[in-house]
Design a protein around this motif. Structure first.
Motif, PDB file in Angstrom:
ATOM      1  N   ARG A 151       0.832  -1.196   0.000  1.00 54.99           N
ATOM      2  CA  ARG A 151       0.000   0.000   0.000  1.00 54.99           C
ATOM      3  C   ARG A 151       0.868   1.248   0.000  1.00 54.99           C
ATOM      4  O   ARG A 151       1.948   1.287   0.570  1.00 54.99           O
ATOM      5  CB  ARG A 151      -0.927   0.008   1.213  1.00 54.99           C
ATOM      6  N   THR A 152       0.378   2.284  -0.658  1.00 55.42           N
ATOM      7  CA  THR A 152       1.099   3.540  -0.694  1.00 55.42           C
ATOM      8  C   THR A 152       1.056   4.195   0.683  1.00 55.42           C
ATOM      9  O   THR A 152       0.000   4.324   1.286  1.00 55.42           O
ATOM     10  CB  THR A 152       0.468   4.489  -1.730  1.00 55.42           C
ATOM     11  N   VAL A 153       2.205   4.595   1.165  1.00 58.35           N
ATOM     12  CA  VAL A 153       2.264   5.244   2.465  1.00 58.35           C
ATOM     13  C   VAL A 153       1.911   6.717   2.280  1.00 58.35           C
ATOM     14  O   VAL A 153       2.541   7.438   1.516  1.00 58.35           O
ATOM     15  CB  VAL A 153       3.670   5.112   3.083  1.00 58.35           C
ATOM     16  N   THR A 154       0.869   7.169   2.949  1.00 55.46           N
ATOM     17  CA  THR A 154       0.443   8.557   2.827  1.00 55.46           C
ATOM     18  C   THR A 154       0.257   9.162   4.202  1.00 55.46           C
ATOM     19  O   THR A 154       0.103   8.473   5.196  1.00 55.46           O
ATOM     20  CB  THR A 154      -0.887   8.669   2.060  1.00 55.46           C
ATOM     21  N   THR A 155       0.300  10.469   4.258  1.00 56.82           N
ATOM     22  CA  THR A 155      -0.010  11.157   5.503  1.00 56.82           C
ATOM     23  C   THR A 155      -1.486  11.539   5.474  1.00 56.82           C
ATOM     24  O   THR A 155      -2.117  11.543   4.426  1.00 56.82           O
ATOM     25  CB  THR A 155       0.841  12.423   5.634  1.00 56.82           C
ATOM     26  N   GLY A 156      -2.011  11.866   6.618  1.00 60.71           N
ATOM     27  CA  GLY A 156      -3.411  12.266   6.657  1.00 60.71           C
ATOM     28  C   GLY A 156      -4.285  11.169   7.205  1.00 60.71           C
ATOM     29  O   GLY A 156      -3.822  10.298   7.945  1.00 60.71           O
ATOM     30  N   PRO A 157      -5.561  11.195   6.838  1.00 65.84           N
ATOM     31  CA  PRO A 157      -6.523  10.244   7.413  1.00 65.84           C
ATOM     32  C   PRO A 157      -6.125   8.793   7.198  1.00 65.84           C
ATOM     33  O   PRO A 157      -5.603   8.424   6.142  1.00 65.84           O
ATOM     34  CB  PRO A 157      -7.815  10.571   6.655  1.00 65.84           C
ATOM     35  N   THR A 158      -6.338   7.985   8.217  1.00 68.42           N
ATOM     36  CA  THR A 158      -6.103   6.554   8.090  1.00 68.42           C
ATOM     37  C   THR A 158      -7.121   5.966   7.121  1.00 68.42           C
ATOM     38  O   THR A 158      -8.289   6.310   7.150  1.00 68.42           O
ATOM     39  CB  THR A 158      -6.245   5.860   9.453  1.00 68.42           C
ATOM     40  N   LYS A 159      -6.667   5.084   6.260  1.00 71.23           N
ATOM     41  CA  LYS A 159      -7.560   4.461   5.285  1.00 71.23           C
ATOM     42  C   LYS A 159      -7.731   2.985   5.633  1.00 71.23           C
ATOM     43  O   LYS A 159      -6.762   2.286   5.902  1.00 71.23           O
ATOM     44  CB  LYS A 159      -6.994   4.607   3.877  1.00 71.23           C
ATOM     45  N   TYR A 160      -8.960   2.534   5.610  1.00 72.87           N
ATOM     46  CA  TYR A 160      -9.249   1.137   5.909  1.00 72.87           C
ATOM     47  C   TYR A 160      -9.557   0.393   4.627  1.00 72.87           C
ATOM     48  O   TYR A 160     -10.191   0.935   3.719  1.00 72.87           O
ATOM     49  CB  TYR A 160     -10.427   1.021   6.876  1.00 72.87           C
ATOM     50  N   VAL A 161      -9.116  -0.852   4.552  1.00 73.44           N
ATOM     51  CA  VAL A 161      -9.345  -1.663   3.361  1.00 73.44           C
ATOM     52  C   VAL A 161     -10.445  -2.664   3.638  1.00 73.44           C
ATOM     53  O   VAL A 161     -10.409  -3.401   4.625  1.00 73.44           O
ATOM     54  CB  VAL A 161      -8.052  -2.399   2.944  1.00 73.44           C
ATOM     55  N   VAL A 162     -11.443  -2.674   2.781  1.00 75.21           N
ATOM     56  CA  VAL A 162     -12.547  -3.625   2.878  1.00 75.21           C
ATOM     57  C   VAL A 162     -12.210  -4.808   1.972  1.00 75.21           C
ATOM     58  O   VAL A 162     -12.054  -4.656   0.773  1.00 75.21           O
ATOM     59  CB  VAL A 162     -13.867  -2.990   2.417  1.00 75.21           C
TER      60      VAL A 162
END
Length: 209
Positions: A151-162
């Motif tokens: 997964r691409t490491v990004t700053t900001g909101p945590t993203k959840y994977v369904v």
């Protein structure tokens, strides 16, 4: 011309006719039916949960040291102080159908915006909150570390994977967005003092990966 020569010419002509004829020289062939099937396209959707035909209502609380926190009946009447933690909770319905489907649940762009883009304090506060807001979701098939290395490491909101897993996710999911107002954030509080942000368009997105 001798008979041998004539015979050779006649033989060549005969060979040409055999190869060139439409049905005289044919490769062997056969056919048989192969059992088929039906391929059905999957589906991907996220929408507010419905309770008895009525859309579920989201709630805001401010964490005050108690487990439940303190409810905020009217968000626009709340004046945040440095270090305040606000949590928005809402039940969302996720539909994800596809044997190999992986979808990412994230805070939608535009969920946190400056009330006035011409006011520096509003813009600074919005940028800070967008970069530090945290999204969490609780439901079957939801994972926050699915193929983490890819997964691409990004700053900001945590993203959840369904992740459908068995091929289908069709359920209500509790989604929370936690917003923490700056407190000792590199001395930036003064640049955000009296800043105002609009949160009425809080939303999540579900995107196929």
């Amino acid at each position: 011309m001798n008979k041998l020569t004539k015979g050779a010419i006649a033989g060549a002509a005969g060979l040409t006719l055999l190869l060139g004829g439409g049905t005289t020289f044919a490769l062997w062939n056969s056919s048989a039916e192969v059992p088929g099937g039906t391929i059905v396209a999957g589906n991907l959707a996220v929408a507010p949960s419905m309770v008895d035909g009525v859309e579920a209502v989201g709630t805001w609380i401010v964490k005050d040291g108690t487990a439940a926190g303190r409810a905020i009946p009217v968000l626009s009447n709340f004046k945040a102080s440095p270090g305040d933690v606000l949590v928005y909770t809402k039940s969302m319905h996720i539909t994800a159908s596809g044997d190999n489907l992986v979808a990412e649940l994230a805070l939608a762009p535009g969920s946190i915006v400056a009330s006035e883009t011409s006011v520096p304090a509003d813009v600074n506060l919005a940028e800070y909150l967008v970069g530090t807001a945290v999204l969490t979701a609780d439901g079957t098939g939801i994972s926050d570390n699915y193929f983490e290395a890819y997964r691409t490491v990004t700053t900001g909101p945590t993203k959840y994977v369904v992740t459908p897993g068995t091929g289908v996710v069709d359920e209500d999911v509790t989604v929370e967005v936690t917003i923490t107002f700056p407190n000792g954030a590199l001395g930036l509080e003064n640049t955000m003092m009296l800043g105002s942000v609009a949160l009425q368009d809080m939303a999540v997105t579900l995107t196929q990966q």
